[in-house]
Design a protein around this motif. Structure first.
Motif, mmCIF file in Angstrom:
data_model
loop_
_atom_site.group_PDB
_atom_site.id
_atom_site.type_symbol
_atom_site.label_atom_id
_atom_site.label_comp_id
_atom_site.label_asym_id
_atom_site.label_seq_id
_atom_site.Cartn_x
_atom_site.Cartn_y
_atom_site.Cartn_z
ATOM 1 N N PHE A 21 -0.507 -4.433 -11.338
ATOM 2 C CA PHE A 21 0.163 -3.680 -9.863
ATOM 3 C C PHE A 21 1.027 -4.799 -9.424
ATOM 4 O O PHE A 21 2.084 -4.288 -8.764
ATOM 5 C CB PHE A 21 -0.896 -3.314 -9.024
ATOM 6 C CG PHE A 21 -2.047 -4.074 -8.639
ATOM 7 C CD1 PHE A 21 -1.690 -5.113 -7.533
ATOM 8 C CD2 PHE A 21 -3.163 -4.127 -9.206
ATOM 9 C CE1 PHE A 21 -2.721 -6.117 -7.139
ATOM 10 C CE2 PHE A 21 -4.205 -5.175 -9.045
ATOM 11 C CZ PHE A 21 -3.816 -6.231 -7.877
ATOM 12 N N SER A 22 0.561 -5.892 -9.524
ATOM 13 C CA SER A 22 1.414 -6.931 -8.935
ATOM 14 C C SER A 22 2.774 -7.231 -9.618
ATOM 15 O O SER A 22 4.061 -7.258 -9.002
ATOM 16 C CB SER A 22 0.792 -8.294 -8.754
ATOM 17 O OG SER A 22 0.662 -8.869 -10.223
ATOM 18 N N GLY A 23 2.625 -6.866 -10.749
ATOM 19 C CA GLY A 23 4.193 -6.899 -11.650
ATOM 20 C C GLY A 23 4.855 -5.676 -11.379
ATOM 21 O O GLY A 23 6.298 -6.003 -11.079
ATOM 22 N N ILE A 24 4.360 -4.638 -11.052
ATOM 23 C CA ILE A 24 5.218 -3.488 -10.517
ATOM 24 C C ILE A 24 5.969 -3.718 -9.292
ATOM 25 O O ILE A 24 7.077 -3.296 -9.122
ATOM 26 C CB ILE A 24 4.209 -2.182 -10.474
ATOM 27 C CG1 ILE A 24 3.894 -1.653 -12.017
ATOM 28 C CG2 ILE A 24 5.061 -0.989 -9.840
ATOM 29 C CD1 ILE A 24 2.929 -0.592 -12.143
ATOM 30 N N TYR A 25 5.032 -4.197 -8.334
ATOM 31 C CA TYR A 25 5.581 -4.604 -7.077
ATOM 32 C C TYR A 25 6.758 -5.548 -7.146
ATOM 33 O O TYR A 25 7.729 -5.285 -6.662
ATOM 34 C CB TYR A 25 4.444 -5.113 -6.190
ATOM 35 C CG TYR A 25 4.607 -5.191 -4.776
ATOM 36 C CD1 TYR A 25 4.394 -4.316 -3.864
ATOM 37 C CD2 TYR A 25 5.549 -5.986 -4.271
ATOM 38 C CE1 TYR A 25 4.577 -4.301 -2.407
ATOM 39 C CE2 TYR A 25 5.983 -6.083 -2.995
ATOM 40 C CZ TYR A 25 5.459 -5.419 -1.881
ATOM 41 O OH TYR A 25 5.727 -5.250 -0.849
ATOM 42 N N ASN A 26 6.483 -6.481 -8.033
ATOM 43 C CA ASN A 26 7.656 -7.620 -8.229
ATOM 44 C C ASN A 26 8.675 -7.076 -8.790
ATOM 45 O O ASN A 26 9.842 -7.533 -8.436
ATOM 46 C CB ASN A 26 7.035 -8.828 -8.865
ATOM 47 C CG ASN A 26 6.153 -9.762 -7.924
ATOM 48 O OD1 ASN A 26 5.994 -9.628 -7.056
ATOM 49 N ND2 ASN A 26 4.860 -10.329 -8.653
#
Length: 322
Positions: free
Chosen positions: A185-190
């Motif tokens: 999920f952090s990869g998607i946000y970034n």
């Protein structure tokens, strides 16, 4: 004017071949909602045709892009068309004739939605169409990490990374349920908010050089020509995010960014703070969207379009001559 979720589910359950499409020039919510719903229905053994135009590279973080149909739309044989995240039928672009030829469902969250489906489910209080899709498939379709990742991307995109006032306790509750699944999920946000290609960076620079503050800094406007976009090997998809950047200038209440899509075809993207309804403004030009994020297309030269939009914003929100 709305149908119930049970009616939506019942119609889908009754057919086998389904088209699912998002709006032209799809953003993260359109991509996320379409790929999530398509993945969920394929898990229910439905034959799904996924229709999405090419989209910005930053949305490649959303899984199952390989589901997108690459054939001729005329070859599609289906029983039902589901439109997601489209405020009106024209936003379906080349898929519009297909939509008109069969039974249809319109699912959306834009306040400007025209309820153009045979069945409609429009919730203007929802943060995103992905939030609505979550409510439809929960308890009816099996969730998995890919569906969760798609929906999370949609939530992140349309809430400005959970910063916009469209973010509600329900939105955050859904997000917490989604990240319980093992996806990055952090990869998607970034990817959506902190990753840019070099072409996007160069075009952002050009757009910012063209920016202007008027009305005592309350209104920021900028533009970019198609010639400039092509100079850097880009496309109109590479200027996404300029209007949002302009709106974040300290003291700015309304921003407008205009870019050429073709000869005498200019897209205007507007953003605003509370109290400034840009959806009502762009409706005068056949556009739509949300109170604080809307767009329209103007059929004129870029120079004339900038003048038209500048006058429209000033006369709608600010004193002339400021």
């Amino acid at each position: 004017m709305n149908n119930s979720i049970d009616e939506i589910r019942s119609l889908i359950d009754s057919v086998d071949n389904i088209v699912i499409a998002g709006h032209t020039n799809p953003d993260g919510d359109a991509v996320g909602a379409v790929l999530a719903f398509s993945t969920a229905l394929k898990e229910k053994n439905k034959n799904v045709y996924v229709l999405l135009e090419e989209y910005a590279e930053k949305y490649n973080c959303i899984p199952n892009k390989e589901l997108i149909y690459k054939g001729d739309y005329k070859d599609i044989k289906a029983d039902l068309f589901i439109s997601l995240d489209c405020g009106d039928i024209d936003r379906l672009g080349e898929a519009k004739p297909l939509f008109e030829s069969m039974n249809s469902i319109n699912i959306d969250h834009h306040i400007s939605n025209t309820y153009f489906g045979k069945l409609n489910y429009v919730n203007c209080d929802a943060s995103s169409t992905s939030e609505i899709v979550f409510g439809i498939i929960s308890g009816w379709c099996d969730m998995n990490k890919d569906i969760s990742a798609c929906l999370y991307a949609g939530l992140v995109n349309d809430t400005g990374g959970f910063r916009h006032t469209s973010t509600t306790p329900l939105t955050m509750s859904i997000a917490s349920q989604l990240i319980a699944y093992p996806f990055d999920f952090s990869g998607i946000y970034n990817s959506i908010y902190h990753s840019h290609t070099f072409v996007e960076t160069k075009l952002m620079g050009e757009a910012l050089m063209n920016s202007e503050l008027i009305c005592d800094g309350k209104f920021a406007i900028s533009y970019i020509s198609l010639e400039t976009i092509k100079k850097y090997g880009g496309t109109p998809k590479d200027v996404d995010g300029v209007s949002e950047y302009l709106k974040n200038i300290t003291g700015t209440k309304v921003s407008a960014f205009l870019y050429e899509k073709g000869e005498n075809q200019v897209k205007a993207s507007l953003r605003s703070e509370d109290g400034f309804d840009v959806s009502a403004l762009v409706s005068k030009f056949g556009g739509g969207g949300h109170k604080k994020a809307s767009g329209c297309t103007l059929e004129s030269s870029l120079e004339d379009a900038v003048t038209t939009m500048k006058n429209a914003v000033i006369s709608s929100f600010f004193e002339k001559g400021e």
